[in-house]
Enzyme design. Structure first.
Site, PDB file in Angstrom:
ATOM      1  N   GLY A 154       0.803  -1.225   0.000  1.00  0.00           N
ATOM      2  CA  GLY A 154       0.000   0.000   0.000  1.00  0.00           C
ATOM      3  C   GLY A 154       0.829   1.266   0.000  1.00  0.00           C
ATOM      4  O   GLY A 154       0.545   2.203  -0.749  1.00  0.00           O
ATOM      5  N   SER A 182      -7.281  -8.954  -2.892  1.00  0.00           N
ATOM      6  CA  SER A 182      -7.616  -7.968  -1.848  1.00  0.00           C
ATOM      7  C   SER A 182      -6.580  -6.843  -1.763  1.00  0.00           C
ATOM      8  O   SER A 182      -6.826  -5.831  -1.126  1.00  0.00           O
ATOM      9  CB  SER A 182      -7.725  -8.662  -0.484  1.00  0.00           C
ATOM     10  N   ASN A 183      -5.419  -7.010  -2.392  1.00  0.00           N
ATOM     11  CA  ASN A 183      -4.403  -5.938  -2.406  1.00  0.00           C
ATOM     12  C   ASN A 183      -4.785  -4.819  -3.374  1.00  0.00           C
ATOM     13  O   ASN A 183      -4.349  -3.682  -3.236  1.00  0.00           O
ATOM     14  CB  ASN A 183      -3.033  -6.462  -2.889  1.00  0.00           C
ATOM     15  N   GLN A 185      -7.225  -3.041  -4.065  1.00  0.00           N
ATOM     16  CA  GLN A 185      -8.017  -1.895  -3.584  1.00  0.00           C
ATOM     17  C   GLN A 185      -7.111  -0.704  -3.277  1.00  0.00           C
ATOM     18  O   GLN A 185      -7.544   0.441  -3.227  1.00  0.00           O
ATOM     19  CB  GLN A 185      -8.819  -2.361  -2.359  1.00  0.00           C
ATOM     20  N   ASN A 244       4.676  -3.177   9.365  1.00  0.00           N
ATOM     21  CA  ASN A 244       4.649  -4.191  10.429  1.00  0.00           C
ATOM     22  C   ASN A 244       5.801  -3.925  11.383  1.00  0.00           C
ATOM     23  O   ASN A 244       6.830  -3.366  11.005  1.00  0.00           O
ATOM     24  CB  ASN A 244       4.631  -5.616   9.857  1.00  0.00           C
ATOM     25  N   CYS A 288      14.849   8.889  16.721  1.00  0.00           N
ATOM     26  CA  CYS A 288      14.637   7.690  15.909  1.00  0.00           C
ATOM     27  C   CYS A 288      13.270   7.115  16.280  1.00  0.00           C
ATOM     28  O   CYS A 288      12.577   7.648  17.148  1.00  0.00           O
ATOM     29  CB  CYS A 288      15.766   6.685  16.100  1.00  0.00           C
ATOM     30  N   CYS A 291      12.800   6.295  19.897  1.00  0.00           N
ATOM     31  CA  CYS A 291      12.587   7.423  20.808  1.00  0.00           C
ATOM     32  C   CYS A 291      11.087   7.633  21.012  1.00  0.00           C
ATOM     33  O   CYS A 291      10.632   8.053  22.058  1.00  0.00           O
ATOM     34  CB  CYS A 291      13.177   8.708  20.244  1.00  0.00           C
ATOM     35  N   CYS A 305      -3.568  -4.237   8.530  1.00  0.00           N
ATOM     36  CA  CYS A 305      -4.597  -3.826   7.571  1.00  0.00           C
ATOM     37  C   CYS A 305      -5.636  -4.906   7.344  1.00  0.00           C
ATOM     38  O   CYS A 305      -6.830  -4.635   7.199  1.00  0.00           O
ATOM     39  CB  CYS A 305      -3.956  -3.485   6.222  1.00  0.00           C
ATOM     40  N   CYS A 362      17.523   6.872  24.770  1.00  0.00           N
ATOM     41  CA  CYS A 362      17.061   5.920  23.756  1.00  0.00           C
ATOM     42  C   CYS A 362      18.046   4.753  23.646  1.00  0.00           C
ATOM     43  O   CYS A 362      19.255   4.961  23.546  1.00  0.00           O
ATOM     44  CB  CYS A 362      16.947   6.615  22.396  1.00  0.00           C
TER      45      CYS A 362
HETATM   46 ZN   LIG Z   1      16.188   6.906  19.375  1.00  0.00          ZN
END
Ligand SMILES: [Zn+2]
Length: 384
Positions: A154, A182-183, A185, A244, A288, A291, A305, A362
């Site tokens: 997507g 289904s992709n 769309q 993901n 990043c 963080c 999705c 971090c």
């Molecule tokens: Zn960071």
């Protein structure tokens, strides 16, 4: 043959294009003194391209022998005559200028070298070439660039489509899925007749048809701790289109470690967000992804999705924001979406911006932090 005398009495020999061609064939050197962007549209075959300014400031660099026969050509004959006078004054004895220049040369159907690639380049990118901040140098920079897109779905679809159109020279597409109905769309790189085909192959077909100058590296793999550095090799900008969590954290850690900008995008139902994480190049100054979210959410809190649904146009909006940021980063123009999280709500049609500060503690990007290696996060919370 005609001659022209300037006010210092120097005589410059003027040649017709035909005469110049005959002289070249007898050993004379033809120099095209126009600027590089003019020569890209085509020049007299066999001519050396040296811009007038360069030639006049250091003639011996290109023409060490002041006794050699040198013919100069420009667009219409004016600049080459000026340059011929300058060379005469610099001690060159056998200088001539081509009357009517390249325009006349071409009108008389004499051999031109019009490298097909260059004519294609000038025409294809003409709307970029006239933009301040892009121009010829910027377009060449795009053509010399490599962008990695994690995911040909997507977000990757609109991003890759526009990056190829814009003339990014090389796109490395990483995705291990095949196209499903289904992709379609939202994943506009793919098509009905390619259901069942690996997404990276389907994407390469579409992108190749759009811009054959862009080189596509289809990599049918899932990014893992073992291959992530190989995937990032030689890459200037990384686009996270994976949507993901395992891949997102992996990419973030690799981009911080290797000092590459990461253009983040995510979509959920009617909302999306985008940012640029550039902590690898700006330690302690830019945040990043960790963080913002130090740890991945539990799988049940991170529906993908296929579970939560997504409005088809939404990844188009976010993916195009990502492509825009990638182009700005490649060109070094504008103000990147660094340290800012842009949130988009399609239903209210509102953009909202949140300031992101780097976390001094971090685990990934804090200055002085030792790189701890990559971890493969439980793929149970992976989305598709
Ligand atoms: Zn960071």
């Amino acid at each position: 043959m005609t001659r022209t005398a300037d006010n210092r009495g120097m005589e410059i020999e003027l040649l017709t294009p035909q005469q110049a061609l005959a002289r070249m064939r007898a050993g004379a050197v033809l120099v095209d003194v126009r600027e590089a962007h003019e020569r890209e549209l085509g020049m007299a075959e066999g001519a050396l391209g040296i811009a007038r300014g360069d030639l006049e400031s250091a003639p011996a660099d290109a023409l060490p022998d002041t006794d050699a026969e040198v013919l100069l050509i420009c667009q219409a004959g004016g600049r080459s005559l000026q340059a011929a006078r300058a060379l005469c004054a610099a001690g060159y004895r056998r200088i001539a200028s081509v009357e009517g220049g390249t325009m006349r040369w071409q009108a008389e159907a004499l051999p031109m070298c019009t490298p097909a690639a260059d004519a294609d380049f000038m025409e294809r990118y003409s709307r970029h070439l006239r933009l301040p901040n892009v121009g010829l140098a910027g377009q060449q920079r795009l053509e010399a660039s490599t962008v990695l897109l994690l995911g040909a779905g997507g977000l990757g679809s609109p991003a890759a489509y526009y990056l190829a159109a814009a003339g990014v020279g090389r796109l490395r597409l990483v995705d291990d899925d095949v196209v499903e109905r289904s992709n379609l769309q939202r994943q506009i790189l793919h098509a009905e007749d390619r259901i069942g085909v690996p997404k990276v192959e389907s994407a390469a077909t579409t992108l190749g048809a759009l811009n054959p100058r862009t080189r596509i590296d289809p990599v049918r793999e899932r990014a893992t701790a073992a291959n992530v550095e190989r995937l990032l090799e030689g890459v200037d900008v990384v686009i996270d289109g994976a949507d993901n969590f395992p891949v997102r954290y992996l990419l973030n850690d690799a981009c911080v470690h290797l000092g590459k900008p990461l253009v983040y995008g995510a979509v959920h139902r009617f909302e999306g967000q985008a940012s640029v994480f550039d902590a690898g190049r700006h330690r302690g100054q830019a945040p990043c992804y960790r963080c913002l979210f130090p740890e991945p959410p539990p799988p049940e809190a991170a529906p993908n999705c296929s579970e939560a649904g997504v409005l088809g146009v939404l990844p188009g909006v976010i993916g195009m924001l990502q492509a825009t940021e990638a182009i700005k980063l490649l060109l070094g123009i504008g103000e990147p979406l660094r340290g800012r999280l842009l949130h988009f709500d399609a239903l209210s049609m509102r953009f909202r911006e949140t300031r992101l500060l780097p976390d001094p503690d971090c685990p990934t990007c804090a200055p002085g932090r030792v790189f701890a290696g990559y971890e493969d996060i439980d793929p149970a919370c992976a989305a598709g």
